[in-house]
Design a protein around this motif. Structure first.
Motif, PDB file in Angstrom:
ATOM      1  N   LEU A 154     -54.004 -16.391 -16.881  1.00 31.70           N
ATOM      2  CA  LEU A 154     -54.699 -17.477 -17.588  1.00 31.70           C
ATOM      3  C   LEU A 154     -56.041 -17.762 -16.925  1.00 31.70           C
ATOM      4  CD1 LEU A 154     -51.939 -20.134 -18.388  1.00 31.70           C
ATOM      5  CD2 LEU A 154     -53.782 -19.468 -19.922  1.00 31.70           C
ATOM      6  N   ALA A 155     -56.047 -17.857 -15.604  1.00 34.26           N
ATOM      7  CA  ALA A 155     -57.297 -18.159 -14.886  1.00 34.26           C
ATOM      8  C   ALA A 155     -58.297 -17.012 -15.032  1.00 34.26           C
ATOM      9  CB  ALA A 155     -57.002 -18.444 -13.418  1.00 34.26           C
ATOM     10  N   LEU A 156     -57.801 -15.772 -15.055  1.00 36.11           N
ATOM     11  CA  LEU A 156     -58.705 -14.628 -15.242  1.00 36.11           C
ATOM     12  C   LEU A 156     -59.362 -14.693 -16.621  1.00 36.11           C
ATOM     13  CD1 LEU A 156     -56.481 -11.766 -13.741  1.00 36.11           C
ATOM     14  CD2 LEU A 156     -58.671 -12.547 -12.812  1.00 36.11           C
ATOM     15  N   SER A 157     -58.542 -14.960 -17.634  1.00 33.31           N
ATOM     16  CA  SER A 157     -59.065 -14.988 -19.002  1.00 33.31           C
ATOM     17  C   SER A 157     -60.004 -16.176 -19.208  1.00 33.31           C
ATOM     18  CB  SER A 157     -57.889 -15.041 -19.987  1.00 33.31           C
ATOM     19  OG  SER A 157     -58.347 -15.103 -21.307  1.00 33.31           O
ATOM     20  N   VAL A 158     -59.616 -17.343 -18.680  1.00 35.12           N
ATOM     21  CA  VAL A 158     -60.472 -18.529 -18.806  1.00 35.12           C
ATOM     22  C   VAL A 158     -61.754 -18.334 -17.985  1.00 35.12           C
ATOM     23  CG1 VAL A 158     -60.638 -20.991 -18.202  1.00 35.12           C
ATOM     24  CG2 VAL A 158     -58.600 -20.130 -19.377  1.00 35.12           C
ATOM     25  N   GLY A 159     -61.625 -17.765 -16.798  1.00 37.16           N
ATOM     26  CA  GLY A 159     -62.792 -17.507 -15.940  1.00 37.16           C
ATOM     27  C   GLY A 159     -63.774 -16.562 -16.619  1.00 37.16           C
ATOM     28  N   ARG A 160     -63.231 -15.614 -17.347  1.00 33.41           N
ATOM     29  CA  ARG A 160     -64.056 -14.677 -18.105  1.00 33.41           C
ATOM     30  C   ARG A 160     -64.748 -15.425 -19.265  1.00 33.41           C
ATOM     31  NH1 ARG A 160     -66.578  -9.828 -17.616  1.00 33.41           N
ATOM     32  NH2 ARG A 160     -66.403  -8.633 -19.521  1.00 33.41           N
ATOM     33  N   ALA A 161     -63.959 -16.226 -19.989  1.00 35.81           N
ATOM     34  CA  ALA A 161     -64.508 -16.957 -21.151  1.00 35.81           C
ATOM     35  C   ALA A 161     -65.576 -17.968 -20.724  1.00 35.81           C
ATOM     36  CB  ALA A 161     -63.373 -17.661 -21.901  1.00 35.81           C
ATOM     37  N   ARG A 162     -65.392 -18.577 -19.536  1.00 40.07           N
ATOM     38  CA  ARG A 162     -66.388 -19.535 -19.031  1.00 40.07           C
ATOM     39  C   ARG A 162     -67.680 -18.855 -18.578  1.00 40.07           C
ATOM     40  NH1 ARG A 162     -62.761 -22.457 -14.463  1.00 40.07           N
ATOM     41  NH2 ARG A 162     -61.574 -23.919 -15.726  1.00 40.07           N
ATOM     42  N   GLY A 163     -67.654 -17.520 -18.461  1.00 39.73           N
ATOM     43  CA  GLY A 163     -68.819 -16.792 -17.969  1.00 39.73           C
ATOM     44  C   GLY A 163     -68.872 -16.713 -16.457  1.00 39.73           C
ATOM     45  N   GLN A 164     -67.769 -17.100 -15.782  1.00 39.83           N
ATOM     46  CA  GLN A 164     -67.752 -17.012 -14.321  1.00 39.83           C
ATOM     47  C   GLN A 164     -67.583 -15.553 -13.883  1.00 39.83           C
ATOM     48  OE1 GLN A 164     -64.474 -19.932 -13.874  1.00 39.83           O
ATOM     49  NE2 GLN A 164     -65.840 -21.126 -12.597  1.00 39.83           N
ATOM     50  N   ILE A 165     -66.569 -14.877 -14.432  1.00 42.18           N
ATOM     51  CA  ILE A 165     -66.252 -13.497 -14.016  1.00 42.18           C
ATOM     52  C   ILE A 165     -67.071 -12.525 -14.862  1.00 42.18           C
ATOM     53  CG2 ILE A 165     -64.435 -11.769 -13.841  1.00 42.18           C
ATOM     54  CD1 ILE A 165     -62.428 -14.171 -13.614  1.00 42.18           C
ATOM     55  N   LYS A 166     -67.883 -11.715 -14.157  1.00 38.88           N
ATOM     56  CA  LYS A 166     -68.758 -10.766 -14.872  1.00 38.88           C
ATOM     57  C   LYS A 166     -68.362  -9.337 -14.515  1.00 38.88           C
ATOM     58  CE  LYS A 166     -72.637 -13.901 -15.273  1.00 38.88           C
ATOM     59  NZ  LYS A 166     -72.062 -14.995 -14.451  1.00 38.88           N
ATOM     60  N   ASP A 167     -68.767  -8.391 -15.362  1.00 39.63           N
ATOM     61  CA  ASP A 167     -68.486  -6.979 -15.086  1.00 39.63           C
ATOM     62  C   ASP A 167     -69.002  -6.631 -13.692  1.00 39.63           C
ATOM     63  OD1 ASP A 167     -67.478  -6.830 -17.595  1.00 39.63           O
ATOM     64  OD2 ASP A 167     -69.114  -5.629 -18.443  1.00 39.63           O
ATOM     65  N   GLY A 168     -68.177  -5.929 -12.929  1.00 43.65           N
ATOM     66  CA  GLY A 168     -68.578  -5.500 -11.583  1.00 43.65           C
ATOM     67  C   GLY A 168     -68.241  -6.491 -10.491  1.00 43.65           C
ATOM     68  N   ASP A 169     -67.794  -7.703 -10.860  1.00 40.21           N
ATOM     69  CA  ASP A 169     -67.451  -8.708  -9.831  1.00 40.21           C
ATOM     70  C   ASP A 169     -66.210  -8.285  -9.056  1.00 40.21           C
ATOM     71  OD1 ASP A 169     -69.552 -10.330 -10.476  1.00 40.21           O
ATOM     72  OD2 ASP A 169     -68.355 -11.946 -11.352  1.00 40.21           O
TER      73      ASP A 169
END
Ligand code: ACO
Length: 323
Positions: free
Chosen positions: A288-303
């Motif tokens: 859930l945190a990975l998906s939400v973190g992605r949706a929030r724009g926190q987690i970017k490709d290559g992180d």
């Protein structure tokens, strides 16, 4: 050259019913202020009459598949982390397989309570590295509201329901820390600590039982064990705290999350935090945190990400991966 299990997509599902801390004040000797200050939790989602662990897992899987651009028929295996499968058997994973319309591949559950998703990621990684599967759906899904003792204020205010999923795919890589995909895993358990956190039901009692927890004892083990397993996984991956873009921790308690980040020398602005909105969703909390973190724009490709979790067993572990 080596093979890495690379993230192709992420998705999640949260039930529509949102329960604020203040709702518990009507039935329990508790306050919004106590729950907020001791745990960081403000609200959580609870399954509605139509939500089950497998239905929520299927919805999260569908969202992850849509994010990856793949179809269910492209998937070779489903690894589903849960302690609250709909039935004792079949596995929730095979129910998801059917609900997705998959007629091939294989599916199974992993049960390591709140550490379930790191165990599932490690298993999925092993399937990919051994060539047994090319594309794996890794899901964490829980309906902890079904195992709450609603008269026990020390547990029932802490947990929530939901599901998250990742699609992993085999990709050739250089075998270096700069590769995308899962770089290292580290798993532990110590069954001598079972009395700290368990459900008092099962086939031996003929009931599904209720969650029992010595919260302050679990807390005592959590920060130390989580920081240690994260360090081991980072060493194995050949990375340091300075390289880490995001810690994506199990979301049990903001004080555990802060304590672990401090011990890892990673500032809180590099930690994905969702505990305020989800509570502790056990094996679902990290995806859930990975998906939400992605949706929030926190987690970017290559992180570069470090996930870490501890739960009943006790069982704990960490996974280092580059998105
Ligand atoms: N409202 C008001 N008071 C409460 C509540 C409540 N909801 N719950 C407990 N209290 C009281 C206790 O009765 C106790 O009162 P006393 O001092 O009169 O005996 C007091 O608050 C302090 O209780 P503690 O348990 O010592 O409180 P603590 O600061 O440790 O916080 C908490 C409790 C939030 C449970 C914390 O210990 C925690 O988060 N532990 C870790 C839980 C965890 O990480 N679980 C992860 C794994 S989960 C899994 O695997 C399924």
């Amino acid at each position: 050259m080596t093979i890495r299990a690379v993230v192709r997509g992420a998705g999640h599902y949260l039930p529509a019913r949102v329960v604020e801390n203040s709702e518990f004040e009507a039935t329990l000797d508790t306050t919004d202020e106590w729950i907020r200050s001791r745990s960081g939790i403000e609200r959580r989602h609870f399954a509605t009459e139509t939500d089950t662990t497998s239905s929520m897992a299927t919805a999260a899987a569908q969202a992850a598949l849509a994010d990856s651009g793949l179809e269910a028929s492209d998937i070779d295996a489903i690894v589903l982390a849960t302690s609250t499968a709909d039935l004792t058997f079949p596995s929730a994973a095979t129910m998801v397989q059917a609900q997705l319309g998959m007629t091939g591949g294989f599916a199974f559950d992993v049960q390591a309570v709140c550490a379930g998703f790191v165990y599932a990621l490690s298993n999925a990684n092993a399937l990919i590295l051994s060539g047994q599967a090319r594309r794996v759906l890794v899901i964490g899904a829980e309906t902890f509201s079904k195992i709450m003792d609603w008269t026990d204020r020390s547990t029932c205010v802490l947990f929530g329901d939901g599901a998250g999923a990742l699609v992993l795919e085999a990709e050739e890589a250089a075998g270096e820390a700069s590769d995308r995909g899962i770089l290292a895993c580290d798993l532990h358990s110590d069954g001598r600590l079972r009395d700290l956190l368990y459900v008092d039901g099962g086939v031996s009692t003929g009931t599904s039982g209720y969650l029992r927890m010595q919260g302050n004892q679990v807390f005592r083990h959590a920060v130390e064990k989580l920081a240690a397993t994260a360090h081991t996984a980072m060493d194995r991956a050949g990375v340091t705290a300075d390289d880490v873009d995001w810690i994506v921790p199990h979301q049990a308690n903001i004080r555990i999350i802060q304590g672990t980040a401090k011990k890892m020398n990673v500032p809180m602005d590099r930690v994905v935090v969702t505990v305020q909105d989800h509570g502790n969703t056990s094996a679902a909390s990290i995806p859930l945190a990975l998906s939400v973190g992605r949706a929030r724009g926190q987690i970017k490709d290559g992180d570069l990400l470090v996930t870490e979790a501890i739960g009943g067993g006790l069982a704990w572990g960490a996974v280092v991966l580059r998105w």
